[in-house]
Motif scaffolding. Sequence first.
Motif, short mmCIF file in Angstrom:
data_model
loop_
_atom_site.label_atom_id
_atom_site.label_comp_id
_atom_site.label_asym_id
_atom_site.label_seq_id
_atom_site.Cartn_x
_atom_site.Cartn_y
_atom_site.Cartn_z
N ILE A 30 -12.82 -27.55 -10.74
CA ILE A 30 -12.19 -26.73 -11.78
C ILE A 30 -13.24 -26.27 -12.79
CG2 ILE A 30 -10.58 -26.77 -13.71
CD1 ILE A 30 -9.14 -26.60 -11.08
N LEU A 287 -4.16 -32.23 -10.59
CA LEU A 287 -3.99 -30.81 -10.93
C LEU A 287 -2.94 -30.62 -12.02
CD1 LEU A 287 -4.20 -29.19 -7.37
CD2 LEU A 287 -5.91 -29.09 -9.19
N ALA A 291 -3.60 -28.91 -15.67
CA ALA A 291 -2.76 -27.83 -16.19
C ALA A 291 -2.24 -28.16 -17.59
CB ALA A 291 -1.61 -27.56 -15.23
N LYS A 294 -5.11 -27.64 -20.28
CA LYS A 294 -5.93 -26.46 -20.00
C LYS A 294 -6.77 -26.03 -21.20
CE LYS A 294 -2.38 -22.97 -21.09
NZ LYS A 294 -1.70 -21.76 -20.59
N ILE A 319 -6.72 -23.59 -10.75
CA ILE A 319 -5.78 -24.54 -10.12
C ILE A 319 -5.15 -23.91 -8.89
CG2 ILE A 319 -3.57 -25.72 -10.43
CD1 ILE A 319 -4.38 -26.21 -13.35
#
Length: 426
Positions: A30, A287, A291, A294, A319
Amino acid sequence: MPHSTEDAHPILQLHGGGTLVLGQLIKCAIIELITGKRIPNLFPSIIADSGGAIVALGLHFKSAEEILDVFMRELPNVLPDRKFFLSQAVARKNRHFDPTGLKTALENVFGKKTLADVTGNIFIRTHAIDGDSQRISKISHASGPEYSHADGSTSLVDILLKATAIPGILPAPDGKYIDTLTDQNPLAVLIKLQKAFVQKTFRYVMVGNIHHTELPASFRDNSFIRNHLTGVYQSYAALHRQSAHIEDLQEFLGSSQITSLITLSKHRFSSIDNSARQRTNLTIETLDDIAARKEEYEKLARTLLGGTQNLAMTVEQAIARIRVWVDPYMVREKVISDTPDEIPAQFPSPSIVPTCDTAPYKIGHLAGCFLAKASPDLTRIIISHDFNWGAVRRSILVNLSGNFLPSRRPIKSAADPGARSDPNFR
């Protein structure tokens, strides 16, 4: 790869953790995607232990996405599964897991590369059975590299086999080197780097594994034996050690210079669970955590880029890309449908099974063929009533009554004066 020559000097730490290292690799992917830069270009110094060392050295030669693909393909072959541990539980004599799969996977990635091929600064801890701890390191001074417990010709595969030799599970290379089962204190590395790079401003990022949020409740409610068997004490020790390391670093760095990306989850994950189900759940949890944080990831990315460059993509876009990348390796939910286009998108993507391929359909098909041969009349009744079992039952009863009961005598009526009773009816 040359790292940035600016005053900032970010340090990345990757912990060990068996199969849980997968979560750290996803976070690195990421970071690479949203910054548009490779990890070695963002972090001139990397501290790594055990499985984290595989990630650290691998990122010098492949992108995080590529290493993630290797992990997903090779994890089932390079680490023991539940069957191995069950066999160990009843075995009279300990036997090691065959390291051939791990060695082959490492050779496929690193080949004959040596420590001289690694750019920047790297610190990997291993331990000797006789009690001597060793930090294998390389510091890239302007005047030339400085090595510790290694040299430029030291094989990366040999280093990683030493760093990942889990005691009692994998054999010790050279009969003496084993995994430390702990994480390096980054403070000692920071002090060493401050002496080597006096003009640099240091920043520390702990990627971190996934940890259980209910550790206090486990200590309060569960027995010592249950906590030990479920790995609560090991999880607590790792989490406490990492939080203690951050506290130590605050003696030299401000809180704004320290970032922890540790994931906390209400679900319990095991470092020795090598099942596809855990890999799937771990990927989903990691993930989802990214999120939810973020803004934190985007802030870190902008800081690593010097605050002057735009992000290569948003966290949401990164993502979505990772989900597509790892989806083929996930455990999929089976969905029976003849109209797959109408199923909403989800992760992991479902496994679409046409109705005609399901066991109930096949059994029903065979039963229908048998019924059509054995009783064509009954088959016609079922089909004519479109499988309405209530109507089928009534139709069968009507037919049975007509065949086995005497017919009723017609009733004379004014509308039909010619009607007469059946002379055979008594």
